[in-house]
Design a protein around this motif. Structure first.
Motif, short mmCIF file in Angstrom:
data_model
loop_
_atom_site.label_atom_id
_atom_site.label_comp_id
_atom_site.label_asym_id
_atom_site.label_seq_id
_atom_site.Cartn_x
_atom_site.Cartn_y
_atom_site.Cartn_z
N ASP A 260 43.62 49.71 36.00
CA ASP A 260 42.17 49.95 36.00
C ASP A 260 41.45 49.15 34.93
OD1 ASP A 260 43.26 51.66 37.81
OD2 ASP A 260 42.11 53.42 37.19
N LYS A 261 42.15 48.97 33.80
CA LYS A 261 41.53 48.19 32.73
C LYS A 261 41.37 46.72 33.13
CE LYS A 261 41.74 47.42 27.82
NZ LYS A 261 42.67 47.04 26.77
N THR A 262 42.26 46.25 34.00
CA THR A 262 42.21 44.85 34.43
C THR A 262 41.00 44.57 35.33
OG1 THR A 262 44.61 44.64 34.27
CG2 THR A 262 43.49 43.06 35.69
N LEU A 263 40.57 45.59 36.08
CA LEU A 263 39.53 45.37 37.09
C LEU A 263 38.25 44.77 36.51
CD1 LEU A 263 39.93 48.60 39.28
CD2 LEU A 263 41.05 46.36 39.52
N LYS A 264 37.88 45.27 35.33
CA LYS A 264 36.63 44.79 34.75
C LYS A 264 36.71 43.30 34.41
CE LYS A 264 36.19 45.65 29.91
NZ LYS A 264 36.23 46.68 28.91
N TYR A 265 37.89 42.86 33.99
CA TYR A 265 38.05 41.44 33.65
C TYR A 265 38.05 40.58 34.90
CZ TYR A 265 38.99 43.32 29.08
OH TYR A 265 38.86 43.99 27.90
N LEU A 266 38.69 41.06 35.95
CA LEU A 266 38.70 40.29 37.20
C LEU A 266 37.29 40.14 37.74
CD1 LEU A 266 41.81 41.94 38.87
CD2 LEU A 266 41.69 39.62 37.93
N SER A 267 36.53 41.21 37.61
CA SER A 267 35.15 41.17 38.08
C SER A 267 34.35 40.15 37.26
CB SER A 267 34.56 42.57 37.96
OG SER A 267 33.23 42.56 38.35
N LYS A 268 34.61 40.12 35.95
CA LYS A 268 33.93 39.12 35.10
C LYS A 268 34.29 37.70 35.52
CE LYS A 268 34.15 39.77 30.52
NZ LYS A 268 33.53 40.32 29.30
N VAL A 269 35.56 37.49 35.83
CA VAL A 269 36.01 36.15 36.27
C VAL A 269 35.25 35.75 37.54
CG1 VAL A 269 37.94 34.74 37.06
CG2 VAL A 269 38.33 36.46 35.29
N ALA A 270 35.24 36.68 38.50
CA ALA A 270 34.60 36.37 39.79
C ALA A 270 33.12 36.07 39.61
CB ALA A 270 34.80 37.54 40.76
N VAL A 271 32.44 36.90 38.78
CA VAL A 271 31.00 36.68 38.57
C VAL A 271 30.77 35.32 37.89
CG1 VAL A 271 28.97 37.50 37.29
CG2 VAL A 271 30.40 39.13 38.55
N SER A 272 31.62 34.97 36.93
CA SER A 272 31.42 33.69 36.24
C SER A 272 31.67 32.52 37.20
CB SER A 272 32.29 33.59 34.98
OG SER A 272 33.63 33.30 35.33
N HIS A 273 32.58 32.68 38.14
CA HIS A 273 32.80 31.62 39.13
C HIS A 273 31.59 31.53 40.07
CE1 HIS A 273 37.51 31.76 38.77
NE2 HIS A 273 36.92 31.30 37.68
N ALA A 274 31.07 32.69 40.45
CA ALA A 274 29.89 32.69 41.33
C ALA A 274 28.70 32.04 40.62
CB ALA A 274 29.56 34.12 41.75
N GLU A 275 28.52 32.37 39.33
CA GLU A 275 27.44 31.75 38.56
C GLU A 275 27.57 30.23 38.52
OE1 GLU A 275 27.93 33.85 34.87
OE2 GLU A 275 26.39 35.35 35.38
N SER A 276 28.81 29.76 38.55
CA SER A 276 29.05 28.31 38.52
C SER A 276 28.87 27.68 39.90
CB SER A 276 30.46 28.01 38.01
OG SER A 276 30.69 28.69 36.80
N GLY A 277 28.74 28.51 40.93
CA GLY A 277 28.47 27.96 42.26
C GLY A 277 29.57 28.17 43.29
N ALA A 278 30.61 28.92 42.93
CA ALA A 278 31.70 29.13 43.91
C ALA A 278 31.14 29.79 45.17
CB ALA A 278 32.78 30.02 43.30
N ASP A 279 31.60 29.33 46.32
CA ASP A 279 31.18 29.91 47.59
C ASP A 279 32.02 31.12 47.94
OD1 ASP A 279 29.26 27.72 48.59
OD2 ASP A 279 31.06 26.59 48.06
N ILE A 280 33.29 31.04 47.58
CA ILE A 280 34.26 32.08 47.93
C ILE A 280 35.11 32.37 46.70
CG2 ILE A 280 36.22 32.67 49.45
CD1 ILE A 280 35.21 30.65 51.48
N VAL A 281 35.31 33.64 46.37
CA VAL A 281 36.25 33.96 45.30
C VAL A 281 37.50 34.57 45.93
CG1 VAL A 281 34.52 34.22 43.48
CG2 VAL A 281 35.18 36.22 44.84
#
Ligand code: PBG
Ligand code: ZN
Length: 324
Positions: free
Chosen positions: A144-165
């Protein structure tokens, strides 16, 4: 009707007949090329990967150039794997969600300079100093502690323009955590391609060599699936579907064609699969040694599509685009 009225060989008598009755065809759109980007690497000196003939680690500029050249041959999408500088890796995998991390910079440049659909691998293992896909408690990977970090990774990729995570960690609940993170930040149009049935496979060995992500202790068997299990893959896929996954993925591909078929038959979502590094290197090595001919590549990719995959992430993409 039986022989002599029925003759199966009539359907095989010429290339033209064989072509019009061909059941499965591979298209350029089906294929996704993985690209390895290494932070700190100089331009013009792509780094060979010892265990993966003809795949390389690239600098950002060279990786983007590689993508661009493949785009000219008809490539539609690529999946990005970043390798941070070793000394920046830490317990919580922070270079994975750094705005100016290696994946984020690469995604931005790829989106600026190409029209490729950019898929980003979302995981912590290349970025943690212990090499696990999540954050650690005393002696285990904490879900459960990992989930927040994975979400941060995905959001930072989306902010950079990723179409699909594409989350590849296999923590429970990560698709939901990522969907919520994306939506909260205004990225409701970013797709999630979930590694739904990801097995604890030895076929990843060359990849771990390529990106230095071997766990420093233990293995990944407490989060990745046991290769003996098929029904469990359906449960994993059901959960990902209910959590909001857009595309389901099975990984690896070749030793798991039955799982691809099972998910195809049980779900109406697009099905992707990952023809992984070990599957690539076996054949490449066989071809290089002269034990096999190049034809095994198309035969292999067609077998994966025939099993039911709509999308195939494969290191062979670069080798076959010209032939499609
Ligand atoms: C890491 C990750 C792995 C692969 C993709 N993402 C390896 C692993 O789980 O150890 C394998 C890719 C390949 O073998 O080509 N989460
Ligand atoms: Zn991982």
């Amino acid at each position: 009707m039986k022989f002599p009225l029925t003759r199966m060989r009539r359907l095989r008598k010429s290339p033209e007949v064989r072509s019009i009755i061909q059941e499965t065809r591979l298209n350029k759109d089906d294929l996704i090329q993985p690209i390895f980007i290494k932070e700190g690497l100089k331009n013009d000196i792509k780094e060979p990967i010892k265990t993966m003939p003809d795949e390389y680690r690239y600098s950002i500029d060279d990786g983007v150039l590689f993508g661009k050249k493949l785009e000219e041959k008809g490539l539609k999408s690529a999946i990005i794997f970043g390798m941070p500088i070793t000394s920046t890796k830490d317990k919580l995998g922070s270079p994975a969600y750094d705005k100016n991390g290696i994946a984020q910079k690469t995604i931005r440049k790829l989106k600026e300079e190409t029209n490729l659909l950019v898929i980003s691998d979302v995981c912590l293992c290349q970025y943690t100093n212990h090499g696990h896909c999540g954050v650690l408690g005393e002696d285990k990977v904490l879900n459960d502690k990992t989930l927040k970090y994975l979400s941060k990774v995905a959001v930072s990729h989306a902010e950079s323009g990723a179409d699909i995570v594409a989350p590849s960690d296999m923590m429970d609940g990560r698709v939901l955590a990522i969907r919520e993170g994306l939506d909260k930040n205004g990225f409701e149009d970013v797709l999630i391609m979930s590694y739904s049935a990801k097995y604890a496979s030895s076929f990843y060995y060359p990849f771990r060599d390529a990106v230095s992500s071997t766990p420093s202790f233990g293995d990944r068997k407490t989060y990745q699936m046991d290769p003996s299990n098929a029904r469990e893959a359906i449960r994993e896929a059901e959960l990902d579907l209910t959590e909001g996954a857009d595309i389901l993925m099975i990984k690896p591909a070749l030793a798991y064609l039955d799982i691809i078929k099972a998910l195809r038959d049980n779900f109406n979502l697009p099905i992707a699969t990952y023809n992984v590094s070990g599957e690539y290197s076996m054949l490449k090595n066989g071809i290089e040694q002269g034990y096999l001919t190049e034809d095994v590549i198309m035969e292999t990719l067609i077998s994966i599509k025939r099993a039911g995959a709509d999308l195939i992430i494969s290191h062979f993409t670069k080798d076959v685009l010209n032939k499609l």
